[in-house]
Scaffold this motif. Structure first.
Motif, short mmCIF file in Angstrom:
data_model
loop_
_atom_site.label_atom_id
_atom_site.label_comp_id
_atom_site.label_asym_id
_atom_site.label_seq_id
_atom_site.Cartn_x
_atom_site.Cartn_y
_atom_site.Cartn_z
N LEU A 236 0.87 -1.17 0.00
CA LEU A 236 0.00 0.00 0.00
C LEU A 236 0.91 1.22 0.00
N GLU A 237 0.86 1.99 -1.08
CA GLU A 237 1.68 3.19 -1.17
C GLU A 237 0.86 4.37 -0.68
N LEU A 238 1.41 5.07 0.29
CA LEU A 238 0.69 6.19 0.88
C LEU A 238 1.39 7.51 0.58
N SER A 239 0.62 8.47 0.07
CA SER A 239 1.13 9.83 -0.12
C SER A 239 0.15 10.80 0.53
N PRO A 240 0.18 10.88 1.86
CA PRO A 240 -0.82 11.71 2.55
C PRO A 240 -0.59 13.20 2.31
N SER A 241 -1.69 13.94 2.23
CA SER A 241 -1.57 15.40 2.12
C SER A 241 -1.27 15.99 3.49
N LEU B 270 -10.66 15.96 4.69
CA LEU B 270 -9.80 14.78 4.76
C LEU B 270 -9.69 14.18 3.37
N GLU B 271 -8.44 13.96 2.93
CA GLU B 271 -8.17 13.41 1.60
C GLU B 271 -7.80 11.95 1.73
N PRO B 272 -7.99 11.15 0.66
CA PRO B 272 -7.51 9.77 0.70
C PRO B 272 -6.02 9.75 1.03
N ASP B 273 -5.60 8.78 1.83
CA ASP B 273 -4.21 8.61 2.30
C ASP B 273 -3.86 9.47 3.51
N ASP B 274 -4.70 10.44 3.87
CA ASP B 274 -4.38 11.22 5.06
C ASP B 274 -4.32 10.29 6.27
N ILE B 275 -3.52 10.69 7.23
CA ILE B 275 -3.30 9.85 8.41
C ILE B 275 -3.72 10.62 9.66
N ILE B 276 -4.42 9.91 10.53
CA ILE B 276 -4.79 10.48 11.82
C ILE B 276 -4.09 9.68 12.91
#
Ligand code: MG
Length: 220
Positions: free
Chosen positions: A11-16, A180-186
């Motif tokens: 899973l490649e994550l590029s969070p904003s 909240l955008e896809p890939d964002d992390i909380i």
């Protein structure tokens, strides 16, 4: 961009953005003599702080006290704004484990002077993540043991049942302020037992049901 294991592939994550909750475990708020928040309160970490599992955390020059904080992290799937609490679960893609590394000396100075936390929380390598993202449908984030070891010795231990606010409320409250955008992390906050890290320390951190994270600390 970071890669996590997810359902047998990458899973490649590029969070904003990485949104971090604070004082969500009463025992941790107490150990730093902080009042409990009336509702979910948060700050941001830059995505440039991400560090993959197995990586090396660099203690930046000028940082006297680097503290570890283990946290349950939520990866957003479907983005949204004004997400209702009862709809929040539709927006969660996966859960993982992260460290919210903190320069406690710089943070304390910021608190005294009323300055932002961006420096204390935002250095490169201050957001180790992974190695595994567990699909949201495959686990309930509640009632999970959360722990952190330094050089094999347990330093932090808690249970996600101790969170002051449910994850669904956190998502709703954050999305009231920012999309909240896809890939964002909380990052959902840390249990008690935070403490200093020094050159050569090996840190392992985990949450039951998620593969543990391991990093090494270096001063240079
Ligand atoms: Mg934290």
């Amino acid at each position: 961009m970071v890669k996590l294991m997810f359902e047998g592939s990458d899973l490649e994550l590029s969070p904003s953005k990485i949104v971090c909750l604070l004082r969500t475990y009463a025992a941790h708020a107490g150990e730093l003599s902080n009042d409990l928040p009336d509702r979910p309160r948060f700050f941001l970490k830059p995505p440039s702080a991400l560090l993959k599992n197995g990586g090396i955390v660099r203690i930046p020059e000028g940082v006297a006290t680097l503290h570890h904080e283990v946290e349950l992290a939520v990866v957003i799937g479907k983005g949204g704004r004004y997400i209702r609490e009862e709809d929040s679960h539709h927006h969660i893609k996966a859960y993982t484990v992260m460290l919210d590394l903190t320069s406690r000396d710089i943070q304390n100075e910021a608190r005294e002077k009323g300055l932002p936390w961006a420096e204390a929380k935002g250095y490169d390598t201050f957001a180790p993540i992974g190695p595994e993202a567990v699909p949201s449908g495959a686990m309930d984030p509640g009632g999970r043991r959360i722990w952190l070891k330094v050089n094999g010795e347990i330093r932090q231990e808690g249970n996600t049942d101790q969170l002051l606010f449910p994850v669904d409320m956190m998502i709703s409250e954050i999305s009231r302020v920012m999309t909240l955008e896809p890939d964002d992390i909380i990052m959902t906050g840390t249990p008690a037992g935070v403490g200093p890290l020094v050159d050569g320390d090996v840190v392992e951190a985990g949450i039951d049901g998620i593969a543990p994270l391991k990093i090494t600390v270096r001063s240079k």
